[in-house]
Design a protein around this motif. Sequence first.
Motif, PDB file in Angstrom:
ATOM      1  N   TRP A   1     -27.298 -98.859 126.473  1.00 45.24           N
ATOM      2  CA  TRP A   1     -26.235 -99.356 127.402  1.00 45.24           C
ATOM      3  C   TRP A   1     -25.538-100.219 126.361  1.00 45.24           C
ATOM      4  CZ3 TRP A   1     -24.646-104.033 129.468  1.00 45.24           C
ATOM      5  CH2 TRP A   1     -25.512-105.115 129.187  1.00 45.24           C
ATOM      6  N   THR A   2     -26.076-100.733 125.242  1.00 43.97           N
ATOM      7  CA  THR A   2     -25.249-101.828 124.711  1.00 43.97           C
ATOM      8  C   THR A   2     -24.528-101.387 123.128  1.00 43.97           C
ATOM      9  OG1 THR A   2     -27.371-102.084 123.394  1.00 43.97           O
ATOM     10  CG2 THR A   2     -27.147-103.476 125.195  1.00 43.97           C
TER      11      THR A   2
ATOM     12  N   TRP B   1     -21.896-109.572 123.583  1.00 40.25           N
ATOM     13  CA  TRP B   1     -22.647-110.259 124.427  1.00 40.25           C
ATOM     14  C   TRP B   1     -21.711-111.402 124.885  1.00 40.25           C
ATOM     15  CZ3 TRP B   1     -26.484-108.294 126.711  1.00 40.25           C
ATOM     16  CH2 TRP B   1     -27.241-107.307 126.013  1.00 40.25           C
TER      17      TRP B   1
ATOM     18  N   VAL C   1     -23.505-110.298 133.348  1.00 40.31           N
ATOM     19  CA  VAL C   1     -24.755-110.644 134.143  1.00 40.31           C
ATOM     20  C   VAL C   1     -24.207-111.638 135.344  1.00 40.31           C
ATOM     21  CG1 VAL C   1     -26.361-110.110 132.213  1.00 40.31           C
ATOM     22  CG2 VAL C   1     -26.191-112.574 133.191  1.00 40.31           C
ATOM     23  N   TYR C   2     -23.412-112.565 135.090  1.00 35.59           N
ATOM     24  CA  TYR C   2     -23.138-113.161 135.986  1.00 35.59           C
ATOM     25  C   TYR C   2     -22.082-112.658 137.082  1.00 35.59           C
ATOM     26  CZ  TYR C   2     -26.227-116.608 134.145  1.00 35.59           C
ATOM     27  OH  TYR C   2     -27.387-117.241 133.802  1.00 35.59           O
TER      28      TYR C   2
ATOM     29  N   ILE D   1     -24.518-110.995 139.409  1.00 31.59           N
ATOM     30  CA  ILE D   1     -25.211-111.766 140.231  1.00 31.59           C
ATOM     31  C   ILE D   1     -24.681-112.715 141.340  1.00 31.59           C
ATOM     32  CG2 ILE D   1     -25.864-113.931 138.890  1.00 31.59           C
ATOM     33  CD1 ILE D   1     -28.388-111.901 140.752  1.00 31.59           C
TER      34      ILE D   1
ATOM     35  N   HIS E   1     -28.045-115.915 122.956  1.00 35.98           N
ATOM     36  CA  HIS E   1     -29.402-115.776 123.270  1.00 35.98           C
ATOM     37  C   HIS E   1     -29.905-114.320 122.990  1.00 35.98           C
ATOM     38  CE1 HIS E   1     -28.547-116.193 127.759  1.00 35.98           C
ATOM     39  NE2 HIS E   1     -28.231-114.846 127.279  1.00 35.98           N
ATOM     40  N   HIS E   2     -28.994-113.424 122.991  1.00 42.83           N
ATOM     41  CA  HIS E   2     -29.448-112.018 123.022  1.00 42.83           C
ATOM     42  C   HIS E   2     -29.530-111.816 121.537  1.00 42.83           C
ATOM     43  CE1 HIS E   2     -28.825-110.927 127.232  1.00 42.83           C
ATOM     44  NE2 HIS E   2     -27.701-111.885 127.084  1.00 42.83           N
TER      45      HIS E   2
ATOM     46  N   PHE F   1     -35.610-113.534 142.509  1.00 44.99           N
ATOM     47  CA  PHE F   1     -34.473-114.028 141.595  1.00 44.99           C
ATOM     48  C   PHE F   1     -35.083-115.290 140.802  1.00 44.99           C
ATOM     49  CE2 PHE F   1     -31.270-117.006 140.290  1.00 44.99           C
ATOM     50  CZ  PHE F   1     -30.542-116.184 139.361  1.00 44.99           C
TER      51      PHE F   1
ATOM     52  N   GLY G   1     -35.122-115.643 137.012  1.00 43.67           N
ATOM     53  CA  GLY G   1     -34.259-116.571 136.283  1.00 43.67           C
ATOM     54  C   GLY G   1     -35.282-117.544 135.601  1.00 43.67           C
TER      55      GLY G   1
ATOM     56  N   GLY H   1     -35.955-115.845 132.427  1.00 41.71           N
ATOM     57  CA  GLY H   1     -35.145-116.003 131.677  1.00 41.71           C
ATOM     58  C   GLY H   1     -34.948-117.086 130.714  1.00 41.71           C
TER      59      GLY H   1
ATOM     60  N   GLY I   1     -35.151-117.628 126.752  1.00 41.22           N
ATOM     61  CA  GLY I   1     -33.958-118.698 126.029  1.00 41.22           C
ATOM     62  C   GLY I   1     -34.627-119.394 125.323  1.00 41.22           C
TER      63      GLY I   1
ATOM     64  N   GLU J   1     -36.898-107.576 122.831  1.00 41.86           N
ATOM     65  CA  GLU J   1     -37.319-105.963 122.820  1.00 41.86           C
ATOM     66  C   GLU J   1     -38.453-105.398 123.106  1.00 41.86           C
ATOM     67  OE1 GLU J   1     -34.612-104.066 121.718  1.00 41.86           O
ATOM     68  OE2 GLU J   1     -33.342-105.901 121.531  1.00 41.86           O
TER      69      GLU J   1
ATOM     70  N   VAL K   1     -38.573-108.251 128.534  1.00 36.27           N
ATOM     71  CA  VAL K   1     -36.980-108.239 128.679  1.00 36.27           C
ATOM     72  C   VAL K   1     -36.653-107.356 129.726  1.00 36.27           C
ATOM     73  CG1 VAL K   1     -34.767-107.959 127.797  1.00 36.27           C
ATOM     74  CG2 VAL K   1     -36.605-108.966 126.393  1.00 36.27           C
TER      75      VAL K   1
ATOM     76  N   PHE L   1     -34.683-108.530 133.264  1.00 37.78           N
ATOM     77  CA  PHE L   1     -33.556-108.125 133.855  1.00 37.78           C
ATOM     78  C   PHE L   1     -33.513-107.352 135.073  1.00 37.78           C
ATOM     79  CE2 PHE L   1     -33.354-105.387 130.086  1.00 37.78           C
ATOM     80  CZ  PHE L   1     -32.990-103.919 130.769  1.00 37.78           C
TER      81      PHE L   1
ATOM     82  N   MET M   1     -31.725-108.190 138.215  1.00 37.64           N
ATOM     83  CA  MET M   1     -30.454-107.267 138.705  1.00 37.64           C
ATOM     84  C   MET M   1     -31.249-106.598 140.015  1.00 37.64           C
ATOM     85  SD  MET M   1     -29.603-106.177 134.687  1.00 37.64           S
ATOM     86  CE  MET M   1     -27.914-105.477 134.726  1.00 37.64           C
TER      87      MET M   1
END
Lengths: 109, 554
Positions: free
Chosen positions: B151-152, B259, B266-267, B270, B312-313, B370, B374, B377, B381, B391, B395, B399, B403
Amino acid sequence: MIEGTHEHKDETEEQIHIVSPRIYILIGATLLILTGTTAAVSFVELGPFNVVVALAIAVIKAMLVVLFFMHLRYSPRLTKLTAISGIFIFLGLISMTLADYISRAWGRW
Amino acid sequence: MSTATIVSLPDQSTARIPKVNFLTKENGLLSWLLTGDHKRIATLYLISITFFFFIGGALAALIRLQLLTPGAELMATDTYDKVFSMHGLIMVFFFLVPSVPATIGNFVIPIMVGAKDLALPKINLLSWYLYVIAGIMMIYTMSVGGVDTGWTFTTPLSTHYLNTHVVSAGLAVFVAGFSSIFTGLNFIVTIHKMRCPGMTWFRLPLFVWSNYAASVLMVLGTPVLAITLVLVVLERTLGIGVFDPAKGGDPLLFQHLFWFYSHPAVYIMILPGFGVISEVVSTFSRKRVFGYTAVAFSSVAIAVFGFFVWAHHMFIMGISNYSALVFSLLTMLVAVPSAIKIYNWAFTLYKGSITFETPMLYALGFMGLFTIGGLTGVFLGSTGTDIHLTETYFVVAHFHFVMVGGMLMSFLSGIHFWWPKWTGRMYPEKISQFAAVVTYIGFNLTFFPQFILGMLGMPRRYASYPPEFQVLNVFSTAGATVLGVGYLLPLLYLTWSLKYGAIAGENPWQATGLEWQIQSPPLTENFAETPIMDHEAYDYDWLERKQASEVASV
Ligand code: HEM
Ligand SMILES: [Cu+2]
């Protein structure tokens, strides 16, 4: 947040401001002159400054369009804030991306 | 005590759905396709995103089936690449981004601020049409062979190496982006300009605040994605060279640009979900949300910080050490406002009179899942741990916890919560509580093993894996089946309830929002007369006094 106290002021400011044709023509002419300048400068060899000059002129032109043709100059503060927030985010994108490129040359610690 | 509930329905033998409401006002297909009514557009959106959710879900089922066994038995490896790419694209851009804002937000925000409609009804309709056009482009992409970039749209894979349909997929996302820009723009203008008398910023329900923050992200972030995708398309078709080192470009520039949108995205996904949770937690514990202003401002803080953590990605992609350091620290910062919200909801529950109707069950599920999402995450980070975990399936689990465990749970919570308002009828409570529990169990069974797989080093985006990972993958696939049942059930019983559900009346939950003080389903113009907001949000005493005076005057 910033609203409330300024609410009333906003409403009066919102009265549609009529811009005289003179201003429009003046700005239009300036834009044309600047376009000409961009074209002319591209024939002069300035080294890395070619890009700088071209971008600087483009920024000035964009400002003129936004301020006068899009009436930002005569708009309520909220509209100005909206436009500025876009610029702020854009600067964030550019400066933090460039910070990566610049500091890559510093090597590893 | 055992059947404690706040539900209060009108006497079913006499209750009727109001004859005049937004659903019955006009008839015929055209009255829907040309409508300006935010509630009808919300309904159109609800149907469309549900459609895409089930396409995305079918693709997910294929992924899990493939991973049931270590070898690549079910499909060829390049088909697998297409399947997970299409799954991600559809779920992110055609389900999650529009999920809460374009459906529930569209439906309730104008009512919550006390307005007749959104500020720009035609733009709202246009936004739905753009979504549909984008959706058709995506289905076209899929039917002519799909795309396998992930998707990226990662360069140089997407620009130089693949012969799949990158261009049509990229353009589809481009168009979908405009649909979300328009939704965001509409919300911002509406919330600034259309609040009813007495509705100050700090009397707005928190759902409005969080959608406002998400809208700001949509309007400021999405254009960057749009431009980036256009650059990918131009690079691919004309070879303009911005991302091509051979021509002085840089593939990492793509990552920065992509990114820069996709972390805020992503926010975007959410924040509206946070809003749902605030409403639901307050309603089912009969208390004002603890620390209203903190919750409101944490949404804004997320919107602002969210723009400054994107790299951070990219920790392992070759960004400078110094950048990695700065972005890692900033990433820690953005976790703070999310944590503030979780704490505040927990404090809202404290000493509340809690009941466990379906929306609340989903909301509690959200809070648990969540939090895990979080916090993991934060692991990612931290640059050190990320080098090991990036990868990998860790990960993927991270997500999906935020999500699916976060956003999808809150979407379902909200759909159940506002369903009586939307349709005038209740959903069947027992079976839906059952579905909520099934979803929770299925979700954990599916995604928790993936954290372990990731720690053990199983990479994401491969069709096969070493045999020692099979046990955990079988768990995950089994969980996915349970989860699938959890999602099919609401589809069935909500459809059933359209005809057979109990009549809900105005305010089945005894909730305080303006939307609960009007008939269900609402009138096309929402309010018979412009409401005046004379109390704070979540003021249950006000509701009690109001109901008492109504009883007295009958
Ligand atoms: C609460 C604070 C959060 C933090 C600190 C955080 C941190 C991170 C980090 C560092 C990564 C990169 C991992 C890697 O690729 O090595 C990541 C990936 C991801 N996060 Fe989060 N995240 C948070 C919340 C969220 C939320 C709320 C969502 C979505 C609703 C989300 C969705 C994603 C997605 C989709 C990816 C993977 C993208 C991809 O590579 O395909 N995250 N997160
Ligand atoms: Cu991120």
